[in-house]
Design an enzyme around this catalytic site. Structure first.
Site, PDB file in Angstrom:
ATOM      1  N   GLY A  93      86.778  42.965  52.359  1.00  0.00           N
ATOM      2  CA  GLY A  93      85.734  42.640  51.378  1.00  0.00           C
ATOM      3  C   GLY A  93      86.315  42.056  50.106  1.00  0.00           C
ATOM      4  CB  SER A 129      80.944  55.516  45.377  1.00  0.00           C
ATOM      5  OG  SER A 129      79.943  55.458  44.384  1.00  0.00           O
ATOM      6  CE1 TYR A 156      78.011  52.131  48.461  1.00  0.00           C
ATOM      7  CE2 TYR A 156      77.638  53.748  46.715  1.00  0.00           C
ATOM      8  CZ  TYR A 156      78.330  52.655  47.217  1.00  0.00           C
ATOM      9  OH  TYR A 156      79.340  52.090  46.466  1.00  0.00           O
ATOM     10  CB  ALA A 157      75.182  59.689  48.661  1.00  0.00           C
ATOM     11  CB  VAL A 160      85.224  46.003  58.344  1.00  0.00           C
ATOM     12  CG1 VAL A 160      86.154  45.110  57.543  1.00  0.00           C
ATOM     13  CG2 VAL A 160      83.991  46.406  57.537  1.00  0.00           C
ATOM     14  CB  ALA A 220      78.723  55.732  53.647  1.00  0.00           C
ATOM     15  CE  LYS A 221      81.450  53.400  48.967  1.00  0.00           C
ATOM     16  NZ  LYS A 221      82.533  52.587  49.547  1.00  0.00           N
ATOM     17  NE  ARG A 275      80.075  39.845  46.437  1.00  0.00           N
ATOM     18  CZ  ARG A 275      79.034  39.730  47.253  1.00  0.00           C
ATOM     19  NH1 ARG A 275      78.742  38.578  47.792  1.00  0.00           N
ATOM     20  NH2 ARG A 275      78.277  40.790  47.508  1.00  0.00           N
TER      21      ARG A 275
HETATM   22  P1  NAP Z   1      80.551  43.346  46.277  1.00  0.00           P
HETATM   23  O1  NAP Z   1      80.751  42.543  45.035  1.00  0.00           O
HETATM   24  O2  NAP Z   1      79.203  43.378  46.915  1.00  0.00           O
HETATM   25  O3  NAP Z   1      81.663  42.877  47.352  1.00  0.00           O
HETATM   26  C1  NAP Z   1      81.709  43.460  48.622  1.00  0.00           C
HETATM   27  C2  NAP Z   1      82.397  42.502  49.572  1.00  0.00           C
HETATM   28  O4  NAP Z   1      82.436  43.123  50.864  1.00  0.00           O
HETATM   29  C3  NAP Z   1      81.650  41.166  49.721  1.00  0.00           C
HETATM   30  O5  NAP Z   1      82.536  40.075  49.641  1.00  0.00           O
HETATM   31  C4  NAP Z   1      81.028  41.301  51.107  1.00  0.00           C
HETATM   32  O6  NAP Z   1      80.857  40.071  51.784  1.00  0.00           O
HETATM   33  C5  NAP Z   1      82.070  42.124  51.826  1.00  0.00           C
HETATM   34  N1  NAP Z   1      81.519  42.727  53.039  1.00  0.00           N
HETATM   35  C6  NAP Z   1      80.298  43.303  53.216  1.00  0.00           C
HETATM   36  N2  NAP Z   1      80.145  43.698  54.481  1.00  0.00           N
HETATM   37  C7  NAP Z   1      81.286  43.362  55.139  1.00  0.00           C
HETATM   38  C8  NAP Z   1      81.699  43.499  56.499  1.00  0.00           C
HETATM   39  N3  NAP Z   1      80.922  44.057  57.433  1.00  0.00           N
HETATM   40  N4  NAP Z   1      82.942  43.043  56.823  1.00  0.00           N
HETATM   41  C9  NAP Z   1      83.738  42.458  55.903  1.00  0.00           C
HETATM   42  N5  NAP Z   1      83.383  42.295  54.611  1.00  0.00           N
HETATM   43  C10 NAP Z   1      82.164  42.743  54.238  1.00  0.00           C
HETATM   44  O7  NAP Z   1      80.940  44.894  46.037  1.00  0.00           O
HETATM   45  P2  NAP Z   1      81.918  45.583  44.957  1.00  0.00           P
HETATM   46  O8  NAP Z   1      81.097  46.034  43.836  1.00  0.00           O
HETATM   47  O9  NAP Z   1      83.109  44.750  44.740  1.00  0.00           O
HETATM   48  O10 NAP Z   1      82.322  46.902  45.785  1.00  0.00           O
HETATM   49  C11 NAP Z   1      83.528  47.021  46.540  1.00  0.00           C
HETATM   50  C12 NAP Z   1      83.650  48.440  47.068  1.00  0.00           C
HETATM   51  O11 NAP Z   1      83.631  49.364  45.985  1.00  0.00           O
HETATM   52  C13 NAP Z   1      82.512  48.850  47.999  1.00  0.00           C
HETATM   53  O12 NAP Z   1      83.004  49.698  49.011  1.00  0.00           O
HETATM   54  C14 NAP Z   1      81.603  49.627  47.071  1.00  0.00           C
HETATM   55  O13 NAP Z   1      80.790  50.522  47.780  1.00  0.00           O
HETATM   56  C15 NAP Z   1      82.617  50.320  46.181  1.00  0.00           C
HETATM   57  N6  NAP Z   1      82.082  50.743  44.884  1.00  0.00           N
HETATM   58  C16 NAP Z   1      81.577  49.835  43.995  1.00  0.00           C
HETATM   59  C17 NAP Z   1      81.077  50.286  42.771  1.00  0.00           C
HETATM   60  C18 NAP Z   1      80.515  49.355  41.727  1.00  0.00           C
HETATM   61  O14 NAP Z   1      80.026  49.847  40.702  1.00  0.00           O
HETATM   62  N7  NAP Z   1      80.568  48.055  41.891  1.00  0.00           N
HETATM   63  C19 NAP Z   1      81.089  51.654  42.474  1.00  0.00           C
HETATM   64  C20 NAP Z   1      81.594  52.546  43.411  1.00  0.00           C
HETATM   65  C21 NAP Z   1      82.107  52.082  44.612  1.00  0.00           C
HETATM   66  P3  NAP Z   1      79.457  39.255  51.665  1.00  0.00           P
HETATM   67  O15 NAP Z   1      79.484  38.617  50.325  1.00  0.00           O
HETATM   68  O16 NAP Z   1      79.532  38.240  52.780  1.00  0.00           O
HETATM   69  O17 NAP Z   1      78.357  40.253  51.839  1.00  0.00           O
END
Ligand code: NAP
Length: 252
Positions: free
Chosen positions: A12, A141, A153-154, A63, A156-157, A15
């Site tokens: 992932g 998370s 989500y909760a 994934v 899963a995390k 971005r």
């Molecule tokens: P994001 O900006 O939405 O980026 C997630 C990336 O994962 C995207 O590029 C997405 O691709 C890719 N992805 C989704 N499904 C996938 C799959 N099946 N196989 C491969 N790639 C996949 O999210 P983020 O905020 O950076 O979050 C990253 C991680 O941190 C996640 O696990 C999230 O749950 C965790 N997290 C984030 C926060 C927060 O506040 N942002 C807080 C706690 C935890 P597409 O663009 O094609 O969908």
């Protein structure tokens, strides 16, 4: 790629947090496989890494799909380098209150986060065990502690935390550490999408979140990248099975 350079996979990482982790690990001197659903979307992160003098390859993979994961890890090992570092970061949101949550919402979220981390770890551990060295970092998370509208989500995390501790016990004998990062509010497209869903301008949404955070700001992807860099470092070899909340304040 030279055998001297360790290879990291960050899922992932087209971005958001994943992209920041990939760039940081490349700056730390690892070759980085940028894995995301759409191979073309990986180019931005790959280009940023190579422009800064690092080594990277973009690989499209889902994934949550077993064959896609097997092929991707095989391709990375053959064309780029044996992966011994894995950051399970790919994630999606399908928020809804329980009574409105569909089976698809549940399965999709558990599929990407938990099944995805399981499939990726199972493939990468083969190389880690062979090399007798490895690092796995899983993204949990603060939502693992419970969050309205996020039963899927909760779950899963929170599951990621049990998964992390179990892999730490199983893989420790091969010199592989496994840890989790539990971010609080991080400014990415994921949190921007949440703001849009609840109908609040992102700037106001961030201000509201920051007012509840002891350090009085929201997190940036680089805050998570810094912690991932620590867990992957040589010196962190005695740190395993831990969950670090990177949330600007204490969580329990
Ligand atoms: P994001 O900006 O939405 O980026 C997630 C990336 O994962 C995207 O590029 C997405 O691709 C890719 N992805 C989704 N499904 C996938 C799959 N099946 N196989 C491969 N790639 C996949 O999210 P983020 O905020 O950076 O979050 C990253 C991680 O941190 C996640 O696990 C999230 O749950 C965790 N997290 C984030 C926060 C927060 O506040 N942002 C807080 C706690 C935890 P597409 O663009 O094609 O969908």
């Amino acid at each position: 790629m030279s055998d001297q350079v360790r290879t990291a996979i960050v899922t992932g990482s087209a971005r958001g947090i994943g992209a920041a982790v990939a760039k940081r690990l490349a700056a730390d001197g690892y070759g980085v496989a940028v894995v995301d659903l759409d191979e073309a979307a990986c180019a931005t992160t790959v280009d940023a890494i190579t422009a800064a003098g690092g080594q990277a390859i973009g690989v499209g993979a889902n994934v949550a799909d077993e064959q896609s994961v097997v092929s991707a890890v095989e391709r990375i090992a053959t064309d780029f380098g044996k992966p011994t570092i894995l950051v399970n970061n790919a994630g999606i949101l399908r928020d809804n209150l329980l009574f409105k949550m569909s089976v698809d919402d549940w399965d999709a979220v558990l599929g990407v986060h938990l099944r995805g981390a399981f499939l990726m770890s199972r493939e990468v551990q083969k190389h880690q065990v062979e090399e007798k060295w490895g690092r796995i970092v899983n993204l949990s998370s603060t939502s693992a502690l419970g969050n309205r509208g996020q039963a899927n989500y909760a779950a899963a995390k929170a599951g990621m935390q049990g998964f992390t501790k179990t892999l730490a016990i199983e893989l420790g004998r091969y010199n592989v550490t496994v840890n989790a990062i539990a971010p609080g509010f991080i400014e990415t497209e994921m949190t921007a999408a949440t703001a849009e869903r609840v109908g609040v301008p992102f700037e106001d949404f961030k201000k509201g979140a920051a007012s509840q955070i002891p350090v009085n700001r929201v997190g940036q992807p680089e805050d998570i990248a810094h912690t991932a860099s620590f867990f992957c470092s040589e010196g962190a070899g005695f740190v395993s099975g831990q969950v670090v909340y990177v949330a600007g304040g204490p969580k329990d």
